[in-house]
Design an enzyme around this catalytic site. Sequence first.
Site, PDB file in Angstrom:
ATOM      1  CB  SER A   1      -0.645   0.807   1.934  1.00  0.00           C
ATOM      2  OG  SER A   1      -1.138  -0.507   1.179  1.00  0.00           O
TER       3      SER A   1
ATOM      4  CE1 TYR B   1       1.996  -2.922   4.249  1.00  0.00           C
ATOM      5  CE2 TYR B   1       0.238  -3.031   2.954  1.00  0.00           C
ATOM      6  CZ  TYR B   1       1.486  -2.488   3.106  1.00  0.00           C
ATOM      7  OH  TYR B   1       1.946  -1.336   2.282  1.00  0.00           O
TER       8      TYR B   1
END
Length: 332
Positions: A129, A154
């Site tokens: 990501s 995350y």
Amino acid sequence: MVTGAAGFIGSALADHLLARGDSVIGIDNCNDYYDPALKHDRVARVQGGAESGGGDFQFHQLDFADMGALSAALDGEDFDAIVHLGAQAGVRYSLENPAAYVQSNLVGHVNMLEIARHRGVAHMVYASSSSVYGGNDKLPFAVEDRVDHPVSLYAATKRADELMSETYAHLYRIPLTGLRFFTVYGPWGRPDMALWIFTRKIFAGEPIPVFNKGEMWRDFTYIDDIIAGLVAALDNPPPDDGVQKAGGSVKPHRLYNIGNHRSEKLTRVIELLEKACGRPVEIDWQPMQKGDVTRTYADIDAIQRDLDYQPTTAIDEGVPRFVEWYREYHRV
């Protein structure tokens, strides 16, 4: 094998692979992070495409973080590559439910590395990501930049996935490619992402929440461009010099940014949504959220050079396409 096959990117990838004649084993637990009905609709779409021609599609609803269930489902199954897209997504939700991220993104990722290792797959591509860049001030974000200051759990789990993959590539010479996705959007997208949230609220006549007084920029990447890059990565495993040593070897592990190479201001996207929806927009200005970043912007030189990746869809084209799909899916 494709994990996250009921997800936004995973289902689109399965569709593409089946259309070109590949057979696909899909894995997804279809959890309730967002409406499972959308996930089941995506799977039904993929199954319908498989039935109309192309490769064979098998779907297993299970949690890949459960190694026992995963191994049992794959017993007797043959596959030569893995695209590991399944994960617990979302920056803000990681503040509420950190355990979900540890289980899915850490335990689940190691499980997939172990499957790749013991099955001797030719290549595993996995989702990282743009969040790994944290609050980096240098723009655009390049894969060579330091990424040791994540601003959300995350992001930390995604960086950990990259490091664990580096270790497996070194120890076991497994060809691995990590893709740092930048704000993927388009038809069949995720309801927890800004474009969907804004569109839903516009049609409901509700104000849309905009953080940091609108001083937010994102590298919005259309789903078709993402799939083109994913398939190019899948078809081109990284090289391996076969030398197992701590430094100097060419480990079969590569990292790429996969984005649109354009950083768009959020208010510009809202203008496009207003026009596409044909409804006036009321904005609820909000402060900056914890764990969020002001700007993302992808340097895609590496993936362009190695895989000839060329994104073609600007937001002026992609946003109306999403709204058109949303109207049809929700009948609004």
